[in-house]
Write an enzyme that holds these catalytic residues in place. Structure first.
Site, short mmCIF file in Angstrom:
data_model
loop_
_atom_site.label_atom_id
_atom_site.label_comp_id
_atom_site.label_asym_id
_atom_site.label_seq_id
_atom_site.Cartn_x
_atom_site.Cartn_y
_atom_site.Cartn_z
N GLU A 127 7.14 -6.97 1.63
CA GLU A 127 5.85 -6.87 2.33
C GLU A 127 5.00 -8.11 2.05
OE1 GLU A 127 4.71 -4.77 4.47
OE2 GLU A 127 5.85 -2.91 4.28
N ARG A 184 0.98 10.07 5.39
CA ARG A 184 1.20 8.76 6.00
C ARG A 184 2.52 8.14 5.54
NH1 ARG A 184 -3.93 8.25 7.88
NH2 ARG A 184 -5.71 8.49 6.48
N TYR A 235 -15.35 1.26 -7.05
CA TYR A 235 -16.61 1.92 -6.72
C TYR A 235 -17.65 1.72 -7.82
CZ TYR A 235 -13.73 3.81 -3.05
OH TYR A 235 -12.90 3.92 -1.96
N ARG A 238 -10.54 10.82 1.50
CA ARG A 238 -10.45 11.57 2.76
C ARG A 238 -11.75 12.32 3.01
NH1 ARG A 238 -4.44 12.00 3.02
NH2 ARG A 238 -3.95 9.79 2.77
N LYS A 247 -2.44 -1.66 -3.65
CA LYS A 247 -3.23 -0.44 -3.65
C LYS A 247 -2.33 0.78 -3.70
CE LYS A 247 -6.37 1.91 -0.49
NZ LYS A 247 -7.05 1.80 0.80
N LYS A 280 0.86 -1.18 0.00
CA LYS A 280 0.00 0.00 0.00
C LYS A 280 0.89 1.23 0.00
CE LYS A 280 -3.70 2.46 2.33
NZ LYS A 280 -4.69 2.49 3.42
C1 PBG Z 1 -6.86 4.12 5.22
C2 PBG Z 1 -7.48 3.91 3.90
C3 PBG Z 1 -7.38 4.76 2.81
C4 PBG Z 1 -8.10 4.18 1.77
C5 PBG Z 1 -8.63 3.00 2.24
N1 PBG Z 1 -8.21 2.82 3.56
C6 PBG Z 1 -6.78 6.09 2.67
C7 PBG Z 1 -5.45 6.35 3.15
O1 PBG Z 1 -4.64 5.46 3.33
O2 PBG Z 1 -5.19 7.53 3.37
C8 PBG Z 1 -8.25 4.80 0.42
C9 PBG Z 1 -9.30 4.24 -0.47
C10 PBG Z 1 -9.57 5.10 -1.62
O3 PBG Z 1 -8.90 6.11 -1.86
O4 PBG Z 1 -10.52 4.76 -2.35
N2 PBG Z 1 -6.91 3.04 6.06
#
Ligand code: PBG
Length: 325
Positions: A235, A219, A315, A208, A250, A198
């Site tokens: 990972e 992050r 989505y 967000r 992701k 990720k």
């Molecule tokens: C955080 C989380 C995020 C998404 C899913 N879980 C955002 C982030 O890491 O800031 C993003 C999903 C998306 O953008 O569709 N646990």
């Protein structure tokens, strides 16, 4: 030119193209991420993701039934608590009556067995600082203290009937800690969908808003650097060793090389998450008439499948499942 030099022969007709297509896209390959918000009477559209809603408990049930009837492979639920219910350790994430756990129970009751119910197992929606974990005195995210919270959250989610827990927080050791916690409590059938790779991505922007995130800053001390490829295999290895049932990459579209690497090395099924920014970019360009919406959506999903994803969080899952069936 000889007859050997004519690959166009296999592209001449729709029937011929269908015969030789290497990659398939079926409703079961699609998983719908959903948002349920506390205290909502009506669903509320997310302005940066036109067509995607924060659900009320009622509209969540309806949308879940619609998705399941369309044949989607699964649902991934995120919870949006009231701002005043957030705190430093994300207490509502593990509270049985927290919004996410209530939503998961509703999904398990409504569509459990028809499609796979998945839970986001991360604290960021529930913490008042918006980080995916608990902060140490110096403001850094404390990895090992966070693991204890993840285990508490996982146990509460397993109790709702959620079948797969999506560990999206990028703490070291999260899969192993959660696996051990689940097993010790007897939840040996609850699986882990590990976000193995990720990346700290700008394309999470619309999400967000979707979850009313409180995050200031970024992050980058726990999510991966977009410059790096090799560490995704590290990972992956760790998550497999710790007991991941499925691994995920992701975002998807800017990370198709990573997806291919992970698919080539994984011994468990591989998922990819077509995230909010990917959704919003295609949606916005299509709204302006700059690209063909359906064509772009199908091509993006096919590309993610071709890169190695067994299934894709998107989505568009319900809508695309309707097209495909
Ligand atoms: C955080 C989380 C995020 C998404 C899913 N879980 C955002 C982030 O890491 O800031 C993003 C999903 C998306 O953008 O569709 N646990």
């Amino acid at each position: 030119m000889t007859g050997l030099d004519r690959p166009r022969r296999l592209r001449r007709t729709p029937a011929m193209r269908r015969l030789v297509a290497e990659t398939t896209l079926e409703p079961r390959h699609l998983v719908l991420p959903m948002f349920v918000a506390d205290g909502l009477a009506e669903p509320r559209e997310i302005s940066s993701m036109p067509g995607v809603f924060q659900h009320s408990m009622d509209s969540l049930r309806k949308a879940a039934v619609e998705a399941a009837s369309a044949g989607v492979g699964g649902l991934m639920l995120f919870g949006v608590p009231r701002p005043e219910d957030k705190d430093a350790v994300g207490s509502q994430a593990s509270a049985p009556e927290g919004i996410l756990n209530r939503g998961l129970r509703a999904l398990a009751q409504e569509v459990g067995g028809d499609t796979v119910v998945m839970a986001d197992t991360c604290l960021d929606e529930f913490t008042d600082h918006g980080h995916c974990g608990v902060l140490a005195a110096d403001g850094a995210v404390d990895n090992d203290v966070t693991l204890d919270r993840y285990v508490e959250m996982a146990l509460a989610q397993a109790a709702t009937g959620a079948e797969l827990l999506g560990t999206s927080g990028m703490m070291d050791g999260q899969v192993g800690a959660i696996r051990a916690g689940l097993d010790a409590a007897g939840y040996t059938d609850t699986g882990i969908l590990a976000y193995a790779a990720k990346y700290a991505s700008a394309f999470y922007g619309p999400f967000r808003e979707a979850v009313g995130s409180s995050l200031k800053g970024d992050r980058r001390t726990y999510q991966q650097d977009p410059a790096n490829r090799r560490e995704s295999l590290r990972e992956l290895e760790l998550d497999l060793a710790e007991g991941a049932d499925i691994v995920m990459v992701k975002p998807a579209m800017s990370y198709l090389d990573i997806l291919r690497d992970v698919a080539d090395h994984s011994t468990v099924p591989v998922a990819a998450y077509q995230i909010s920014g990917e959704y919003s970019m295609i949606t916005a360009a299509a709204e302006r008439g700059w690209i063909d919406r359906r064509g772009a959506i199908e091509e993006s999903l096919l590309g993610i499948r071709r890169a190695g994803a067994d299934f894709v969080l998107t989505y568009w899952a319900t809508e695309a499942a309707h097209w495909l069936s």
